[in-house]
Design a protein around this motif. Structure first.
Motif: not given
Length: 251
Positions: A19-20, A45-46, A68-69, A112-114
């Motif tokens: 999911t983005i 993008d989260h 960025y995790v 979950e990351m950016l």
């Protein structure tokens, strides 16, 4: 005057095992040109990815991408055979330049990351990849990314700085001021207050006329600060970062 980007403004181009939630920082600017970027900061993008997911080998051109995790471990593999775990304590920056191929895999826990896309200063630069180990729970600002020649541990080929902080409930933080750089503050998790206004997970803010006042954390939070030279020259040829205009619908 503070400008707030609320979570309901974001689209979700992908929903499911991956999911983005796509943050278009330029939505704060009311730019009539249709470009959703904030200067050379193109998009954020989260993403959440479930165990067992593989995003197969694919190419990026002219994108500067910080991975960025925040939770879990994402495994990076590229066409050179390099395989590296990207974790909350290990950042990865891809300077795609003329061409860079990679795949991403979640072998164990939920991630979950950016993924942060920056438009480079020029097209077809040398492709590079950089890694940096950082503190995982810094309560004050930590400079992760900066322009070439800066003291930041990771470099983008652009006039952009990226910082993070993990303040605890009740902490107060001053927002750094860099001359000629416009702030864009994103709440990855938690809740903060600025001048009595609340900003929660997936929300962002800026002030186009003056520095952002100090923030107070309502709950333990993770926040990411972008400092952007809005007048920097940039390439519009990026695979992802060069996009502009129409919002994508959920798939």
């Amino acid at each position: 005057m503070l400008r707030k980007l609320t979570a309901d403004k974001h689209t979700q181009p992908y929903r499911g095992p991956i999911t983005i939630t796509r943050i278009q920082p330029g939505d704060l600017l009311e730019d009539l040109s249709g470009d959703f970027a904030f200067g050379p900061l193109s998009m954020i993008d989260h993403a959440t990815m479930k165990k067992g997911i593989t995003i197969k080998m694919h190419e990026h051109v002219n994108d500067e991408i910080l991975s960025y995790v925040w939770k879990g471990t994402m495994y990076h593999k590229d066409s050179t055979g390099l395989e590296v775990p990207v974790t909350p304590g290990n950042l990865m920056l891809m300077n795609a330049g003329s061409s860079f191929w990679h795949e991403e895999k979640v072998k164990h826990d939920h991630v979950e990351m950016l993924q942060i896309f920056v438009r480079p200063k020029d097209t077809d630069l040398e492709p590079l990849i950089q890694f940096h180990e950082k503190p995982e729970s810094n309560r004050d600002w930590y400079v992760m990314v900066g322009p070439e020649g800066s003291e930041a541990p990771l470099h983008v080929r652009q006039n952009v700085y990226i910082l993070d902080a993990h303040p605890k409930q009740g902490d107060q933080l001053e927002i750094p001021v860099y001359q000629r750089f416009q702030p864009f503050l994103y709440v990855l998790d938690g809740e903060i207050q600025v001048e009595g206004q609340s900003f929660k997970k997936l929300e962002a803010l800026t002030d186009l006329e003056k520095p952002i006042p100090s923030i107070t954390t309502v709950t333990d939070s993770t926040i990411v600060l972008f400092l952007v030279d809005m007048n920097a020259p940039m390439s519009m040829e990026g695979t992802i970062s060069g996009r502009k205009g129409k919002k994508e619908q959920t798939k």
